[in-house]
Design a protein around this motif. Structure first.
Motif, short mmCIF file in Angstrom:
data_model
loop_
_atom_site.label_atom_id
_atom_site.label_comp_id
_atom_site.label_asym_id
_atom_site.label_seq_id
_atom_site.Cartn_x
_atom_site.Cartn_y
_atom_site.Cartn_z
N GLY A 46 0.79 -0.99 -0.21
CA GLY A 46 -0.02 0.02 -0.10
C GLY A 46 1.00 1.20 0.00
O GLY A 46 1.87 1.24 0.56
N ILE A 47 0.55 2.27 -0.71
CA ILE A 47 1.17 3.59 -0.92
C ILE A 47 0.11 4.55 -0.40
O ILE A 47 -0.93 4.72 -0.73
CB ILE A 47 1.45 3.99 -2.35
N THR A 48 0.62 5.45 0.66
CA THR A 48 -0.51 6.20 1.39
C THR A 48 -0.08 7.76 1.10
O THR A 48 1.24 8.08 1.11
CB THR A 48 -0.44 6.07 3.06
N TRP A 49 -1.18 8.43 0.77
CA TRP A 49 -1.05 10.11 0.83
C TRP A 49 -1.01 10.66 1.78
O TRP A 49 -2.17 10.13 2.79
CB TRP A 49 -1.69 10.47 -0.20
N PHE A 50 -0.45 11.48 2.23
CA PHE A 50 -0.64 12.32 3.51
C PHE A 50 -0.57 13.58 3.04
O PHE A 50 -0.17 14.12 2.15
CB PHE A 50 0.66 12.08 4.61
N ARG A 51 -1.04 14.65 3.94
CA ARG A 51 -0.99 16.14 3.89
C ARG A 51 -0.66 16.59 5.32
O ARG A 51 -0.83 16.00 6.36
CB ARG A 51 -2.00 16.50 3.37
N GLN A 52 0.02 17.71 5.32
CA GLN A 52 0.36 18.65 6.40
C GLN A 52 0.21 20.08 6.19
O GLN A 52 0.73 20.62 5.51
CB GLN A 52 1.85 18.20 6.96
N ALA A 53 -1.14 20.46 6.90
CA ALA A 53 -1.28 21.88 6.76
C ALA A 53 -0.32 22.70 7.73
O ALA A 53 0.16 22.20 8.51
CB ALA A 53 -2.64 22.18 7.11
N PRO A 54 -0.14 23.99 7.31
CA PRO A 54 0.77 24.86 8.20
C PRO A 54 0.27 24.86 9.82
O PRO A 54 -1.08 24.88 9.98
CB PRO A 54 0.58 26.51 7.67
N GLY A 55 1.09 24.42 10.61
CA GLY A 55 0.84 24.51 11.91
C GLY A 55 -0.02 23.21 12.53
O GLY A 55 -0.46 23.18 13.71
N LYS A 56 -0.35 22.26 11.46
CA LYS A 56 -0.95 21.20 11.88
C LYS A 56 -0.26 19.83 11.86
O LYS A 56 0.93 19.74 11.36
CB LYS A 56 -2.16 21.08 10.88
N GLY A 57 -0.95 18.80 12.14
CA GLY A 57 -0.24 17.66 12.33
C GLY A 57 -0.23 16.76 10.73
O GLY A 57 -1.04 17.45 10.05
N ARG A 58 0.40 15.98 10.53
CA ARG A 58 0.46 15.04 9.32
C ARG A 58 -0.69 13.95 9.54
O ARG A 58 -0.71 13.24 10.35
CB ARG A 58 1.58 14.38 8.97
N GLU A 59 -1.80 13.99 8.43
CA GLU A 59 -2.81 13.16 8.38
C GLU A 59 -2.71 12.41 7.03
O GLU A 59 -2.55 12.91 5.92
CB GLU A 59 -4.02 13.76 8.30
N ALA A 60 -3.07 10.97 7.10
CA ALA A 60 -3.28 10.27 6.02
C ALA A 60 -4.42 10.50 5.27
O ALA A 60 -5.56 10.57 6.13
CB ALA A 60 -3.16 8.67 6.55
N ILE A 61 -4.59 10.78 4.28
CA ILE A 61 -5.83 10.83 3.40
C ILE A 61 -6.25 9.91 2.35
O ILE A 61 -7.39 9.77 2.08
CB ILE A 61 -5.71 12.42 2.71
N SER A 62 -5.23 9.06 1.95
CA SER A 62 -5.83 7.93 1.02
C SER A 62 -4.62 7.02 1.11
O SER A 62 -3.38 7.16 1.41
CB SER A 62 -6.00 8.49 -0.28
N CYS A 63 -4.84 5.54 0.82
CA CYS A 63 -4.05 4.54 0.54
C CYS A 63 -4.62 3.77 -0.67
O CYS A 63 -5.62 3.60 -0.69
CB CYS A 63 -3.87 3.63 1.72
N ILE A 64 -3.69 3.27 -1.39
CA ILE A 64 -3.81 2.31 -2.26
C ILE A 64 -3.09 1.15 -2.42
O ILE A 64 -2.01 1.14 -2.34
CB ILE A 64 -3.63 3.04 -3.88
#
Length: 130
Positions: A33-51
């Protein structure tokens, strides 16, 4: 250095679309599985999708129906098509792999959990603004 290389970021208007790429650099795309994450300014890193390797996808609730992950194993690349983007989705977007798609989409990744994933890249920046 073995890592994913993310690209496709930029400035997008609210409601607009963008496609991100995640290319395996120096290695073949893993059969995992490959996961996409995002991290907004001042926020934590969150997983948003996995394939998964067979193309099965999983998404965070807030992106379901708007984001679509895909993979081209021959090109060693995973993609994330993002539609109807919102200003609050301004963030740095990353990809990484941990084997199976066992991501928790309902919480931020703790820093000590980063090592559970491999091949972190530098990310690609998405800014959603008019």
């Amino acid at each position: 250095q073995l890592q994913f290389v993310e690209s496709g970021g930029g400035l997008v208007q609210p409601g607009g679309s963008q496609r991100l790429s995640c290319a395996a650099s120096g290695f073949a795309l893993p059969n995992s599985g490959i996961t996409w994450f995002r991290q907004a300014p001042g926020k934590g890193r969150e997983a948003i999708s996995c394939i998964t390797n067979d193309g099965t996808t999983h998404y965070k609730d807030s992106v379901k129906g708007r984001f679509t992950a895909s993979r081209d194993n021959a090109r060693n690349t995973v993609y994330l098509q993002m539609n109807s983007l919102k200003p609050k989705e301004t963030a740095n977007y990353f990809c990484a792999t941990s084997g199976a798609c066992k991501d928790r989409f309902d919480r931020f990744l703790l820093p000590q959990q980063f090592v559970e994933y491999s091949y972190w890249g530098q990310g690609t920046q998405i800014a959603v603004a008019s």
